[in-house]
Design a protein around this motif. Structure first.
Motif, PDB file in Angstrom:
ATOM      1  N   LEU A  51       0.839  -1.255  -0.008  1.00 16.42           N
ATOM      2  CA  LEU A  51       0.016  -0.089  -0.040  1.00 16.42           C
ATOM      3  C   LEU A  51       1.066   1.429  -0.054  1.00 16.42           C
ATOM      4  N   GLU A  52       2.061   1.006   0.578  1.00 17.57           N
ATOM      5  CA  GLU A  52       2.885   2.471   0.684  1.00 17.57           C
ATOM      6  C   GLU A  52       3.387   2.601  -0.865  1.00 17.57           C
ATOM      7  N   PHE A  53       3.669   1.402  -1.529  1.00 26.70           N
ATOM      8  CA  PHE A  53       4.277   1.602  -2.883  1.00 26.70           C
ATOM      9  C   PHE A  53       2.911   1.917  -3.613  1.00 26.70           C
ATOM     10  N   VAL A  54       1.788   1.573  -3.837  1.00 24.80           N
ATOM     11  CA  VAL A  54       0.714   2.315  -4.377  1.00 24.80           C
ATOM     12  C   VAL A  54       0.304   3.797  -3.950  1.00 24.80           C
ATOM     13  N   ALA A  55       0.470   4.346  -2.894  1.00 24.50           N
ATOM     14  CA  ALA A  55       0.262   5.348  -2.439  1.00 24.50           C
ATOM     15  C   ALA A  55       1.430   6.339  -2.738  1.00 24.50           C
ATOM     16  N   ASP A  56       2.644   6.022  -2.966  1.00 29.51           N
ATOM     17  CA  ASP A  56       3.720   6.787  -3.296  1.00 29.51           C
ATOM     18  C   ASP A  56       3.508   6.835  -5.025  1.00 29.51           C
ATOM     19  N   LEU A  57       2.706   5.752  -5.693  1.00 28.52           N
ATOM     20  CA  LEU A  57       2.499   5.967  -7.091  1.00 28.52           C
ATOM     21  C   LEU A  57       1.374   7.220  -7.259  1.00 28.52           C
ATOM     22  N   GLU A  58       0.368   7.055  -6.507  1.00 32.87           N
ATOM     23  CA  GLU A  58      -0.764   7.918  -6.484  1.00 32.87           C
ATOM     24  C   GLU A  58      -0.328   9.337  -6.306  1.00 32.87           C
ATOM     25  N   ARG A  59       0.464   9.790  -5.224  1.00 32.59           N
ATOM     26  CA  ARG A  59       0.916  10.833  -4.925  1.00 32.59           C
ATOM     27  C   ARG A  59       1.661  11.514  -5.910  1.00 32.59           C
ATOM     28  N   ARG A  60       2.540  10.810  -6.518  1.00 30.79           N
ATOM     29  CA  ARG A  60       3.383  11.274  -7.477  1.00 30.79           C
ATOM     30  C   ARG A  60       2.679  11.711  -8.978  1.00 30.79           C
ATOM     31  N   PHE A  61       1.652  10.816  -9.385  1.00 27.00           N
ATOM     32  CA  PHE A  61       1.033  10.827 -10.558  1.00 27.00           C
ATOM     33  C   PHE A  61      -0.506  11.090 -10.629  1.00 27.00           C
ATOM     34  N   ARG A  62      -1.059  11.370  -9.520  1.00 24.93           N
ATOM     35  CA  ARG A  62      -2.324  11.688  -9.610  1.00 24.93           C
ATOM     36  C   ARG A  62      -2.348  13.332 -10.352  1.00 24.93           C
ATOM     37  N   PRO A  63      -1.720  14.027 -10.067  1.00 22.54           N
ATOM     38  CA  PRO A  63      -1.913  15.384 -10.897  1.00 22.54           C
ATOM     39  C   PRO A  63      -1.658  15.276 -12.285  1.00 22.54           C
ATOM     40  N   ASP A 202      -5.049  10.025   0.747  1.00 21.11           N
ATOM     41  CA  ASP A 202      -5.014  11.286   1.345  1.00 21.11           C
ATOM     42  C   ASP A 202      -6.420  11.959   0.916  1.00 21.11           C
ATOM     43  N   GLY A 203      -7.600  11.044   1.390  1.00 19.70           N
ATOM     44  CA  GLY A 203      -8.827  11.620   1.254  1.00 19.70           C
ATOM     45  C   GLY A 203      -9.577  11.720  -0.308  1.00 19.70           C
ATOM     46  N   GLU A 204      -8.973  10.980  -1.206  1.00 23.25           N
ATOM     47  CA  GLU A 204      -9.448  11.016  -2.567  1.00 23.25           C
ATOM     48  C   GLU A 204      -9.380   9.319  -2.841  1.00 23.25           C
ATOM     49  N   GLY A 208      -7.581   3.589 -10.460  1.00 25.20           N
ATOM     50  CA  GLY A 208      -7.651   2.272 -10.522  1.00 25.20           C
ATOM     51  C   GLY A 208      -6.640   1.567 -11.169  1.00 25.20           C
ATOM     52  N   ALA A 209      -6.000   2.447 -12.133  1.00 26.68           N
ATOM     53  CA  ALA A 209      -4.959   1.805 -12.992  1.00 26.68           C
ATOM     54  C   ALA A 209      -3.697   1.598 -12.071  1.00 26.68           C
ATOM     55  N   LEU A 210      -3.463   2.632 -11.266  1.00 27.64           N
ATOM     56  CA  LEU A 210      -2.165   2.611 -10.254  1.00 27.64           C
ATOM     57  C   LEU A 210      -2.577   1.494  -9.130  1.00 27.64           C
ATOM     58  N   VAL A 211      -3.671   1.290  -8.680  1.00 25.97           N
ATOM     59  CA  VAL A 211      -4.205   0.129  -7.705  1.00 25.97           C
ATOM     60  C   VAL A 211      -3.753  -1.330  -8.547  1.00 25.97           C
ATOM     61  N   ASP A 212      -4.294  -1.257  -9.615  1.00 23.32           N
ATOM     62  CA  ASP A 212      -3.946  -3.007 -10.385  1.00 23.32           C
ATOM     63  C   ASP A 212      -2.517  -2.812 -10.895  1.00 23.32           C
ATOM     64  N   PHE A 213      -1.903  -1.775 -11.165  1.00 22.06           N
ATOM     65  CA  PHE A 213      -0.555  -2.060 -11.657  1.00 22.06           C
ATOM     66  C   PHE A 213       0.529  -2.224 -10.286  1.00 22.06           C
ATOM     67  N   GLY A 214       0.101  -1.455  -9.229  1.00 22.94           N
ATOM     68  CA  GLY A 214       0.906  -1.350  -8.280  1.00 22.94           C
ATOM     69  C   GLY A 214       0.903  -2.663  -7.269  1.00 22.94           C
ATOM     70  N   LEU A 215      -0.164  -3.135  -7.109  1.00 26.47           N
ATOM     71  CA  LEU A 215      -0.362  -4.226  -6.363  1.00 26.47           C
ATOM     72  C   LEU A 215       0.276  -5.418  -7.013  1.00 26.47           C
ATOM     73  N   TYR A 216      -0.178  -5.667  -8.255  1.00 28.03           N
ATOM     74  CA  TYR A 216       0.498  -6.655  -9.105  1.00 28.03           C
ATOM     75  C   TYR A 216       2.203  -6.705  -9.331  1.00 28.03           C
ATOM     76  N   PHE A 217       2.280  -5.552  -9.367  1.00 23.50           N
ATOM     77  CA  PHE A 217       3.942  -5.380  -9.732  1.00 23.50           C
ATOM     78  C   PHE A 217       4.673  -5.627  -8.320  1.00 23.50           C
ATOM     79  N   PHE A 218       4.303  -4.992  -7.182  1.00 21.19           N
ATOM     80  CA  PHE A 218       4.991  -5.106  -6.124  1.00 21.19           C
ATOM     81  C   PHE A 218       5.069  -6.507  -5.614  1.00 21.19           C
TER      82      PHE A 218
END
Length: 568
Positions: A51-63, A202-204, A208-218
Motif C-alpha cells: 500500500l505504501e508503494f501504491v500510495a507513492d505512485l498515487e501521490r506522484r502521478f495523480r496530478p 489522502d482523502g481521495e 484504478g490503474a495504479l492500484v491494479d498495476f501497483g499491487l500486481y507489480f509489487f
C-alpha cells in the motif's frame, strides 16, 4: 467521481450483512484508507509495504492523471464544436524520425496467439494451459470491478506467477492446476479514467490503474522476472487517446523500476489502439514508451465505440448496424494497416484484435459457420502482417494457431514493413457503409441490458447470441442507440425502412425486448437478476442529452460496497 462519495451513501448499508463473514485487520500507511470489506486472504495483498508503494505512485502521478483527463475533455469539446481528429503537425519530426524501440525480450518474441479473460481463478488456469503463447489477464473490459473481484484477482495472479494456483470444482469433482508448460502472463490494468472507490489516499479515491498495476507489480516482479530472463512483468495498456497518456505510463514504469531496483526497461507494455484520437498518435505513443514498449494492439471493438463517441456531435456521421461494421470497412482496414506499418518501422509487435465468435455447442452447422468466420478473420490478419492475434475462448486456440503457423513460419513478422501502405486522415475518418435497421436497434438494446445486468452482479464477460460480449461491445450498443435517438436517424434497411428513431420508439423497443429477455432467460432467473435495474440505467444512458463518456462510470456506483467500518 465526487470524493465525498455522496452517490455511495447506501453502499455501507448494503454491505452490513456481509460483515458477519469476518473482518481482517490491516496495518495501513499514513493517509491510506481501505473502505472495502476485508475478507480472509486480502491481507496478503494489502500489506503495508504494498500500500505504501501504491500510495507513492498515487501521490506522484495523480496530478498528471487529472491533467490528461482534462485534456481529453478539452479535445472532445473541440470535436463537439465541429473539428475532427488528425495528425499533429507539432510532432511531425517524431513521425518521420528514424528512431526504434527497444528490442522485444525473448520471452515475448513469439506472440502469435494470445487469449484474454478476466482474473477469475479457474479462467486463469484454463487460459494458461490452453496452448496460447500469451494470456492477458484482465482487470478492465472483461472484469466487473467489484472489490471482491479485484482482490481475489490479485491473489489469483500472485498464485499463478508462483505456480501454486489450483481450483477445485466440487460439483464436477475436478481439480484444475497448471500444466508444466503454460502461456506467458500479461496483465491489463484499468484505464486512466476509472477510480477505485474502495481505497482512499489522502482523502481521495485511488486511481484504478495504479492500484491494479501497483499491487500486481509489487508482489510479483521478483518471481516473474526470475522466470522470464530478467524481463517483465508485461502489461497491456488500455483506452489511451494521446501520447501524453503514454508518457504517464512510462514514468510510472520508470518509478516502479527505480524504487525496486529493477533494471530500466524490464517492464514492457503493449498499448491498445482502441480510440479514434490515438490512431493519429501511434508513432508518438511508441516514442514515449520506447524503452518499455512491446508494441500496439488493434482494439477493434473499443475503436468502433470510440469512433461513434468522438463524432457524437456530427449528425452527418450516423453509423449502420454494429453487425455491419466489420474489419473490411475502409476506415478499419486503414487503421489496422497503418498500425502494422508503424509498429514494424519501430521494431515492435503489431497485434491483431479479437474475433468475438465463440464455439457453439450442440449445433455443428452453426459452430462450423462461426469457426469459418474466425478462420477468415485470422487469415486476414496474418496476411496483412500482424505478429499475433487474440482469441476469446480456449476452444478456438488450435484453429488460430493453425492459421498463424501455416502463414507465419518465424516468431513474428517484424520484417514485413508494409511500405505499400499510404493512409491519410480521410482514410481513417471514412464513414462505414451499411444500413440502419430496427433489428439493429433491438439487438443493441437486448445486448446492452443483458450485459449490464451481468456486470452489476459481478460478471464482466458474457456469452450472448454466440458472441463474447464485454464492456467494449456493450459500449457500441449504447452509443449507437444514443446517436440514432439523438439525431432521429431514419432506418434505411431491414423489415421496416423509413421509420425514424425517437425516444418513443426506443421506449417501445425496450419494453418489447425486456419481454424477449425474460422469455430467453426464464422467469425465475429474470426475477432474481438485475434486468429491470439494468434496463433503467441503459435507457437513461441512451436517451440522455449529453453522451456519458463510459457506461461503466455510471454503473460503478451500483457495485461499490463499503465495509460497515473503514479505518485509516
Amino acid at each position: 467521481m465526487d470524493p465525498s462519495y455522496s452517490v455511495y451513501e447506501d453502499a455501507v448499508s448494503r454491505n452490513k450483512e456481509s460483515a458477519a463473514r469476518g473482518v481482517v485487520e490491516l496495518e495501513l500507511p499514513a493517509g491510506v484508507r481501505v473502505r472495502g470489506l476485508l475478507q480472509s486472504g486480502y491481507q496478503s495483498v494489502l500489506t503495508r509495504e504494498a500500500l505504501e508503494f501504491v500510495a507513492d505512485l498515487e501521490r506522484r502521478f495523480r496530478p498528471r492523471v487529472k491533467y490528461v483527463l482534462a485534456c481529453r475533455r478539452e479535445e472532445q469539446a473541440r470535436y463537439d464544436a465541429g473539428e475532427l481528429p488528425g495528425f499533429d503537425p507539432a510532432t511531425k519530426a517524431i513521425r518521420e524520425g528514424d528512431w526504434v524501440c527497444s528490442a522485444p525480450p525473448p520471452a515475448i518474441a513469439d506472440r502469435r496467439v494470445e487469449i484474454t479473460g478476466p482474473v477469475e481463478r479457474k479462467m486463469i488456469i484454463n487460459a494458461l494451459n490452453c496452448g496460447a503463447k500469451m494470456f492477458m489477464a484482465d482487470f478492465e473490459d472483461s472484469l466487473a470491478p467489484t472489490w471482491d473481484n479485484l482482490m481475489r484477482g490479485q491473489i489469483n495472479l500472485r498464485d499463478a506467477v508462483n505456480r501454486t494456483i489450483s481450483f477445485e470444482d466440487k460439483a464436477r469433482n475436478k481439480l484444475y492446476k497448471l500444466n508444466p508448460k503454460t502461456a506467458t502472463l500479461l496483465v491489463r490494468p484499468r484505464g486512466w479514467h476509472l477510480q477505485e472507490a474502495h481505497i482512499e489516499i489522502d482523502g481521495e479515491p485511488a486511481t484504478g490503474a495504479l492500484v491494479d498495476f501497483g499491487l500486481y507489480f509489487f508482489h510479483n516482479h521478483v518471481n516473474f522476472r526470475s522466470k522470464h530472463g530478467g524481463f517483465g512483468p508485461f502489461f497491456y495498456l488500455p483506452k489511451m487517446q494521446h501520447s501524453r497518456e503514454a508518457a504517464v505510463w512510462n514514468s510510472v514504469f520508470d518509478q516502479a523500476e527505480d524504487v525496486t531496483g529493477v533494471p530500466r526497461g524490464s517492464i514492457r507494455g503493449t498499448v491498445l489502439i482502441e480510440t479514434l484520437p490515438a490512431v493519429f498518435q501511434m508513432h508518438e505513443i511508441l516514442y514515449e514508451l520506447r524503452e518499455h514498449s512491446a508494441g500496439l494492439n488493434c482494439g477493434r471493438w473499443d475503436y468502433i465505440f470510440s469512433f461513434i463517441k468522438t463524432v457524437r456531435a456530427h449528425p452527418d456521421r450516423l453509423l449502420p448496424d454494429r453487425v455491419q461494421v466489420g474489419m473490411k470497412q475502409h476506415f478499419l482496414k486503414s487503421y489496422t494497416e497503418l498500425l502494422i506499418q508503424t509498429c514494424h518501422r519501430r521494431g515492435v509487435h503489431a497485434m491483431g484484435g479479437m474475433a468475438a465468435q465463440i464455439p457453439i455447442r450442440n449445433d455443428p452447422a452453426a459452430n462450423e459457420a462461426a469457426s469459418a468466420l474466425v478462420r477468415a478473420d485470422k487469415l486476414r490478419e496474418v496476411k496483412a502482417g500482424h505478429d499475433g492475434t487474440w482469441a476469446a475462448h480456449p476452444g478456438l486456440i488450435s484453429l488460430v494457431v493453425e492459421v498463424f503457423d501455416s502463414n507465419m513460419p518465424h516468431a513474428n513478422q517484424l520484417d514485413v514493413k508494409r511500405e505499400d501502405v499510404q493512409v491519410m486522415e480521410d482514410d481513417l475518418l471514412q464513414m462505414p457503409k451499411g444500413k440502419r435497421t430496427l433489428e439493429g436497434l433491438r439487438l443493441n438494446t437486448r445486448v446492452g441490458i443483458q450485459y449490464l445486468a451481468a456486470w452489476m452482479t459481478g460478471t464482466g464477460s458474457v456469452p450472448l447470441y454466440n458472441l463474447m460480449e464485454d464492456a467494449a461491445t456493450a459500449e457500441i450498443s449504447r452509443v449507437q442507440n444514443w446517436q440514432w435517438i439523438k439525431y432521429g436517424a431514419v432506418l434505411d434497411g431491414g423489415l421496416v425502412p423509413g421509420v425514424r428513431v425517437t425516444k418513443e420508439l426506443f421506449a417501445r423497443v425496450l419494453d418489447e425486448e425486456m419481454v424477449c429477455i425474460e422469455r430467453e432467460v426464464g422467469p425465475a432467473k429474470f426475477a432474481v437478476g438485475r434486468y429491470r435495474e439494468a434496463a433503467k440505467l441503459f435507457a437513461k444512458q441512451c436517451t440522455s442529452e449529453i453522451l456519458d463518456d463510459f457506461l461503466t462510470l455510471d454503473a460503478y456506483r451500483n457495485i461499490v460496497q463499503f465495509a460497515p467500518t473503514a479505518r485509516m
